[in-house]
Design a protein around this motif. Sequence first.
Motif, short mmCIF file in Angstrom:
data_model
loop_
_atom_site.label_atom_id
_atom_site.label_comp_id
_atom_site.label_asym_id
_atom_site.label_seq_id
_atom_site.Cartn_x
_atom_site.Cartn_y
_atom_site.Cartn_z
N ALA A 26 0.78 -1.18 -0.16
CA ALA A 26 0.07 0.14 0.07
C ALA A 26 0.81 1.33 -0.07
CB ALA A 26 -0.88 0.04 1.10
N THR A 27 2.27 1.14 0.36
CA THR A 27 2.99 2.44 0.63
C THR A 27 3.55 2.77 -0.79
OG1 THR A 27 5.03 1.23 1.17
CG2 THR A 27 3.46 1.72 2.94
N SER A 28 3.55 1.68 -1.68
CA SER A 28 4.32 1.86 -2.90
C SER A 28 5.75 2.00 -3.02
CB SER A 28 3.77 3.11 -3.69
OG SER A 28 2.43 3.05 -4.29
N VAL A 29 6.39 1.41 -1.64
CA VAL A 29 7.84 1.52 -1.46
C VAL A 29 8.07 0.04 -1.70
CG1 VAL A 29 9.44 1.86 0.24
CG2 VAL A 29 7.78 3.38 0.01
N ARG A 30 9.23 0.07 -2.37
CA ARG A 30 9.82 -1.41 -2.28
C ARG A 30 10.09 -2.10 -1.16
NH1 ARG A 30 14.52 -3.31 -6.46
NH2 ARG A 30 14.44 -5.39 -6.71
N PRO A 31 9.74 -3.41 -0.89
CA PRO A 31 9.86 -4.20 0.62
C PRO A 31 11.54 -4.39 0.44
CG PRO A 31 8.18 -5.20 -0.86
CD PRO A 31 8.86 -4.15 -1.87
N GLY A 32 11.95 -4.49 1.66
CA GLY A 32 13.31 -4.75 1.94
C GLY A 32 13.43 -5.50 3.18
N ALA A 98 13.68 -3.32 13.06
CA ALA A 98 12.85 -2.83 11.83
C ALA A 98 12.77 -1.42 11.99
CB ALA A 98 11.62 -3.60 11.47
N GLY A 99 13.11 -0.54 13.05
CA GLY A 99 13.00 0.74 13.11
C GLY A 99 11.70 1.08 14.19
N ARG A 100 11.99 2.45 14.78
CA ARG A 100 11.06 3.04 15.72
C ARG A 100 9.48 2.96 14.96
NH1 ARG A 100 12.50 8.55 18.72
NH2 ARG A 100 14.06 7.00 19.40
N PRO A 101 9.16 3.57 13.98
CA PRO A 101 7.69 3.23 13.28
C PRO A 101 7.15 1.89 13.57
CG PRO A 101 9.28 4.41 11.81
CD PRO A 101 10.33 3.95 12.57
N ALA A 102 8.13 0.88 13.16
CA ALA A 102 7.59 -0.50 13.20
C ALA A 102 7.13 -0.83 14.83
CB ALA A 102 8.49 -1.48 12.63
N LEU A 103 8.10 -0.51 15.61
CA LEU A 103 7.89 -0.79 17.03
C LEU A 103 6.74 0.00 17.60
CD1 LEU A 103 8.78 -2.24 19.33
CD2 LEU A 103 10.46 -0.27 19.93
N THR A 104 6.42 1.32 17.12
CA THR A 104 5.30 2.07 17.62
C THR A 104 3.98 1.27 16.95
OG1 THR A 104 6.78 3.96 17.19
CG2 THR A 104 4.23 4.12 17.43
N ALA A 144 7.16 -0.53 8.88
CA ALA A 144 8.42 -1.06 8.64
C ALA A 144 8.99 -0.70 7.27
CB ALA A 144 8.51 -2.56 8.93
N THR A 145 8.28 -0.73 6.25
CA THR A 145 8.58 -0.51 4.94
C THR A 145 8.72 1.03 4.43
OG1 THR A 145 7.62 -2.52 4.06
CG2 THR A 145 8.33 -1.20 2.39
N ALA A 146 8.01 1.65 4.87
CA ALA A 146 8.10 3.14 4.62
C ALA A 146 8.15 3.98 5.84
CB ALA A 146 6.64 3.46 3.74
N GLY A 147 7.80 3.93 7.23
CA GLY A 147 8.02 4.82 7.95
C GLY A 147 6.82 5.37 8.27
N HIS A 148 5.68 5.28 7.60
CA HIS A 148 4.59 5.80 7.85
C HIS A 148 3.14 4.60 7.51
CE1 HIS A 148 4.10 6.83 3.57
NE2 HIS A 148 5.15 7.10 3.56
N VAL A 149 2.28 5.11 7.87
CA VAL A 149 0.74 4.18 7.60
C VAL A 149 -0.25 4.64 6.95
CG1 VAL A 149 1.65 2.90 9.96
CG2 VAL A 149 -0.18 4.62 10.03
N ARG A 150 -0.23 5.93 6.80
CA ARG A 150 -1.40 6.75 6.26
C ARG A 150 -1.77 5.90 4.75
NH1 ARG A 150 -2.53 13.22 5.34
NH2 ARG A 150 -4.45 12.92 4.60
#
Length: 302
Positions: A26-32, A98-104, A144-150
């Motif tokens: 949904a984020t259109s960011v390539r998974p990593g 995976a980063g703070r956004p994912a943990l949030t 985790a992928t893009a750092g945001h969820v909107r």
Amino acid sequence: MRAWAELLRLPALFTVPGDTLAGAAATSVRPGRRTLLAVAASLCLYEAGMALNDWADRAEDAVERPHRPLPSGRVRPAAALTAACALTATGLALTARAGRPALTVAAPLAVTVWSYDLGLKRTPAGPLAMAAARGLDLLLGAAATAGHVRPALPSAALLGGHTLALTTVSRQETRDGTPTAPLAALAATGTLTWLLTRPRNPPTPPDTDPHPSRPGTAPSPPPGPLTALATAAYAATTARAYLHATLNPSPPLTQRAVGAGIRATIPLQAALAARSGSPVTALLTAALAPAARRFARRVSVT
């Protein structure tokens, strides 16, 4: 090992990776690498919920399901609780990597899982809590992928709607129930099918635009064949079982409807990924369905 496979409901595990993959799509960011960490964390948190569920229900299962691993003595209650704690800690540790956004997102997901199993399950808020858990699981992939969820919020809402209907049906799988829950789930399937197959941005007629200086909203193209195919598979997997449970809400047919609803999560996730413009992710998700069906013949998913 079979007792632990029954406790953790291993066939249902195949329905989990698609949550985070659909959120990433949904984020259109390539998974990593962070997406893979989110998938692993999601699997851990899901299985923590399975182990904790049976630990919390061990007295009830001793009466209604004495064959389950805990009441039958094949798995000790302390071992199930320890597994739930260890899996939760592992899942949170993976999301921290995976980063703070994912943990949030993962922290409230873990709280929701434990709250559902330890108390909310037996309240009217139970289905809402389960729907929230699935929605948060999808948002975990986006965070985790893009750092945001909107961008993933609409997909999370659709997945949550399916889970809400399914969980409501599952509340009467051990006793004779009413046709209301499976009928509502059947209606939810129809609504979700319509939402998945309609254009995401319908055109805005110029004469009804509240901002005349702005051009009308450009319509999005209709869903592609992959989206339509995955959506059709989702509807076909659930509709017949929900209809049978509506006509005869007995425990065997209700359990069959619940199993179908769980399996239908995979084509729904594939449809969400395809609708977001990620055909490869959609195909990878859909490829999990045959394995889920094969393992479900050996170990119950409910």
